[in-house]
Design a protein around this motif. Structure first.
Motif, short mmCIF file in Angstrom:
data_model
loop_
_atom_site.label_atom_id
_atom_site.label_comp_id
_atom_site.label_asym_id
_atom_site.label_seq_id
_atom_site.Cartn_x
_atom_site.Cartn_y
_atom_site.Cartn_z
N ALA A 30 0.85 -1.20 0.00
CA ALA A 30 0.00 0.00 0.00
C ALA A 30 0.88 1.25 0.00
O ALA A 30 0.61 2.22 -0.72
N LEU A 31 1.96 1.22 0.80
CA LEU A 31 2.88 2.36 0.83
C LEU A 31 3.61 2.50 -0.51
O LEU A 31 3.82 3.62 -0.99
N ASP A 32 3.97 1.34 -1.12
CA ASP A 32 4.63 1.39 -2.43
C ASP A 32 3.68 1.97 -3.49
O ASP A 32 4.08 2.79 -4.32
N LYS A 33 2.40 1.51 -3.44
CA LYS A 33 1.42 2.05 -4.37
C LYS A 33 1.26 3.56 -4.16
O LYS A 33 1.19 4.32 -5.13
N ARG A 34 1.20 3.95 -2.92
CA ARG A 34 1.06 5.38 -2.61
C ARG A 34 2.29 6.14 -3.10
O ARG A 34 2.15 7.23 -3.66
N ALA A 35 3.49 5.56 -2.91
CA ALA A 35 4.71 6.21 -3.37
C ALA A 35 4.71 6.30 -4.90
O ALA A 35 5.11 7.34 -5.47
N ASP A 36 4.25 5.20 -5.58
CA ASP A 36 4.15 5.25 -7.05
C ASP A 36 3.15 6.32 -7.50
O ASP A 36 3.42 7.06 -8.46
N THR A 37 2.03 6.39 -6.82
CA THR A 37 1.02 7.40 -7.15
C THR A 37 1.59 8.80 -6.98
O THR A 37 1.42 9.68 -7.84
N ILE A 38 2.26 9.02 -5.87
CA ILE A 38 2.88 10.33 -5.60
C ILE A 38 3.94 10.63 -6.66
O ILE A 38 4.02 11.75 -7.17
N GLU A 41 2.19 11.54 -9.81
CA GLU A 41 1.63 12.89 -9.67
C GLU A 41 2.73 13.95 -9.79
O GLU A 41 2.52 15.00 -10.41
#
Length: 159
Positions: A30-38, A41
Motif C-alpha cells: 500500500a505504501l509502495d502504491k502510494r509512493a508510485d502514485t505520488i 503525480e
C-alpha cells in the motif's frame, strides 16, 4: 503469572497473527502504491509545469511580436500623416498661388479696361473741346473738315 506476562504473550500472538496474515506486506505494498502514485503525480506536475512554461514563453513571444507590430504600425501611421500633411500643405500653396495669379490677372484686366475707358473719355473730351474751339474760331465747311481730320488723327493715335 502476572498480568504483564499475559500482556506480553498477547502482544507476541498479535504480532504473529499480523505476520501470518501478511499485514506488513500489505502495508508495504500500500505504501509502495502510494509512493508510485505520488511519483506519478510529481511527474505529471513536472510535465504540466513544463507545458505551462512553454505556453508562457509562447505568449510572451507573441506579445513581443504584437508590440513590435503595433510600434511598426504607429511609425507607419506617423509617416503617412506627415506625408499627407506635406501633400496638403503643397496643395494649399498651389491653390493660393493659382488664386493669387487669377486675382492679379483680374486686376490687370481691370487696369487695362480702366485705361481704355479713360482714353476713350479723354478722346471724347478732346473731340468735344476741338469742336467747340473750332466752332468758335473757324466757320463753315473748313471747320467740319478740320474737325473730321483731327478726330481721325486722335483715334489713330489712341488705337
Amino acid at each position: 503469572m502476572d498480568a504483564t506476562f499475559w500482556a506480553f504473550v498477547s502482544l507476541v500472538l498479535f504480532l504473529a497473527l499480523l505476520v501470518y496474515l501478511k499485514i506488513p506486506g500489505k502495508i508495504g505494498s500500500a505504501l509502495d502504491k502510494r509512493a508510485d502514485t505520488i511519483s506519478k503525480e510529481l511527474d505529471e506536475a513536472r510535465r504540466l509545469r513544463e507545458e505551462a512554461q512553454a505556453l508562457l514563453a509562447e505568449y510572451q513571444r507573441k506579445r513581443r511580436e504584437a508590440e513590435e507590430e503595433a510600434t511598426a504600425i504607429v511609425a507607419e501611421a506617423r509617416l503617412e500623416a506627415e506625408r499627407l500633411t506635406t501633400e496638403a500643405n503643397e496643395a494649399l500653396e498651389e491653390m493660393i498661388e493659382r488664386r493669387t495669379k487669377a486675382a492679379e490677372r483680374k486686376i490687370e484686366q481691370a487696369e487695362g479696361q480702366a485705361i481704355a475707358e479713360v482714353r476713350a473719355r479723354a478722346t471724347d473730351l478732346a473731340v468735344a473741346a476741338a469742336r467747340e474751339i473750332l466752332g468758335k474760331t473757324v466757320k463753315g465747311d473748313l471747320a467740319d473738315g478740320l474737325l473730321g481730320k483731327s478726330i481721325d488723327e486722335v483715334k489713330a493715335r489712341l488705337n
